[in-house]
Design an enzyme around this catalytic site. Structure first.
Site, short mmCIF file in Angstrom:
data_model
loop_
_atom_site.label_atom_id
_atom_site.label_comp_id
_atom_site.label_asym_id
_atom_site.label_seq_id
_atom_site.Cartn_x
_atom_site.Cartn_y
_atom_site.Cartn_z
N HIS A 1 0.85 -1.21 0.00
CA HIS A 1 0.00 0.00 0.00
C HIS A 1 0.88 1.26 0.00
CE1 HIS A 1 -3.10 -2.59 2.35
NE2 HIS A 1 -3.62 -2.37 1.15
N SER B 1 -2.99 -7.47 3.22
CA SER B 1 -3.25 -7.32 4.67
C SER B 1 -3.56 -8.68 5.29
CB SER B 1 -4.44 -6.37 4.89
OG SER B 1 -4.15 -5.10 4.37
N ARG C 1 -2.17 -6.20 -8.07
CA ARG C 1 -1.02 -7.07 -7.83
C ARG C 1 -0.98 -8.21 -8.82
NH1 ARG C 1 -3.02 -7.82 -1.88
NH2 ARG C 1 -4.80 -7.94 -3.25
#
Ligand code: PNS
Length: 165
Positions: free
Chosen positions: A18, A129, A91
Site C-alpha cells: 500500500h 493485509s 497485484r
C-alpha cells in the site's frame, strides 16, 4: 488545474505494498487523499481509528498526501471532495476481476469519476493485509511486509488478538 486523486481502501493493516502505491501516486498527482473505509458492518482487526492513525504516521513525510475516511459509496465521497480520479493498486490477475467489476460499477454510478490502476512494485506482489495477519498470527516474520515504524504496533495487536484480546 490541480490534479487530485483518492486512494481508497480498508488498510487492515496498511502494508509496504500500500505504501508503495501511496508514494508513487503522490509523485504523479498534485494531491493524494488516502481514504479509509469506515464500515461499521465489516469486522476489521484494527479499529477504524487505529487504521487511520497508522496511515497518518507513515504519510507524515509526504507533504501532498492527507488521510481521510469515508462511509457509503466511494463515488459519492469522491464527488463531494471534487476529485475525479480514484487510484487502485493491482497485484495479480486475481485482483483484476473484482477491481474491474468495481470500476465498472463506479463508472455507472458516476461517469465523471475515473478509476486508474497502478501496478504493484514486483517486490510487493505477494503482499496483502490478510497475509500479514496470517503470518504474524503464526509468529512469522512480517518485517519485510509492513512499514518499519508500524511493525511493533501491528505485531502487538495481532499477539493480543491471539491471546483472546
Ligand atoms: O482495501 P479494500 O478492502 O480492497 O478496499 C475496498 C474499497 C474500500 C475500495 C471498496 O470496498 C469500496 O469502494 N467500498 C465503498 C462502497 C462502494 O462504493 N461500493 C460500490 C463499488 S462496488
Amino acid at each position: 488545474m490541480t490534479r487530485k486523486a483518492i486512494y481508497p481502501g480498508s488498510f487492515d493493516p496498511v502494508t509496504l505494498g500500500h505504501f508503495d502505491i501511496i508514494k508513487r501516486s503522490s509523485e504523479v498527482v498534485d494531491h493524494l487523499t488516502v481514504a479509509v473505509l469506515d464500515n461499521p458492518r465489516k469486522i476489521e482487526l484494527f479499529s477504524f481509528q487505529e487504521r487511520f492513525d497508522m496511515l497518518k504516521k507513515i504519510t507524515a513525510g509526504l507533504p501532498n498526501v492527507d488521510v481521510d475516511f469515508f462511509k457509503g459509496l466511494l463515488v459519492d465521497y469522491a464527488s463531494a471532495k471534487n476529485t475525479r480520479v480514484i487510484i487502485k493498486g493491482l497485484r495479480a490477475i486475481s485482483d483484476f476481476e473484482f477491481e474491474f467489476q468495481m470500476a465498472l460499477v463506479n463508472q455507472r454510478l458516476d461517469p465523471k469519476i475515473e478509476t486508474l490502476f497502478m501496478m504493484t512494485n514486483s517486490e510487493y506482489a505477494h503482499l496483502s493485509s490478510s497475509i500479514v495477519k496470517e503470518v504474524a498470527s503464526l509468529d512469522g516474520d512480517i518485517s519485510h511486509m509492513v512499514p518499519p515504524e508500524l511493525h511493533e504496533i501491528i505485531v502487538n495487536k495481532i499477539k493480543a488478538k491471539n491471546n483472546g484480546g
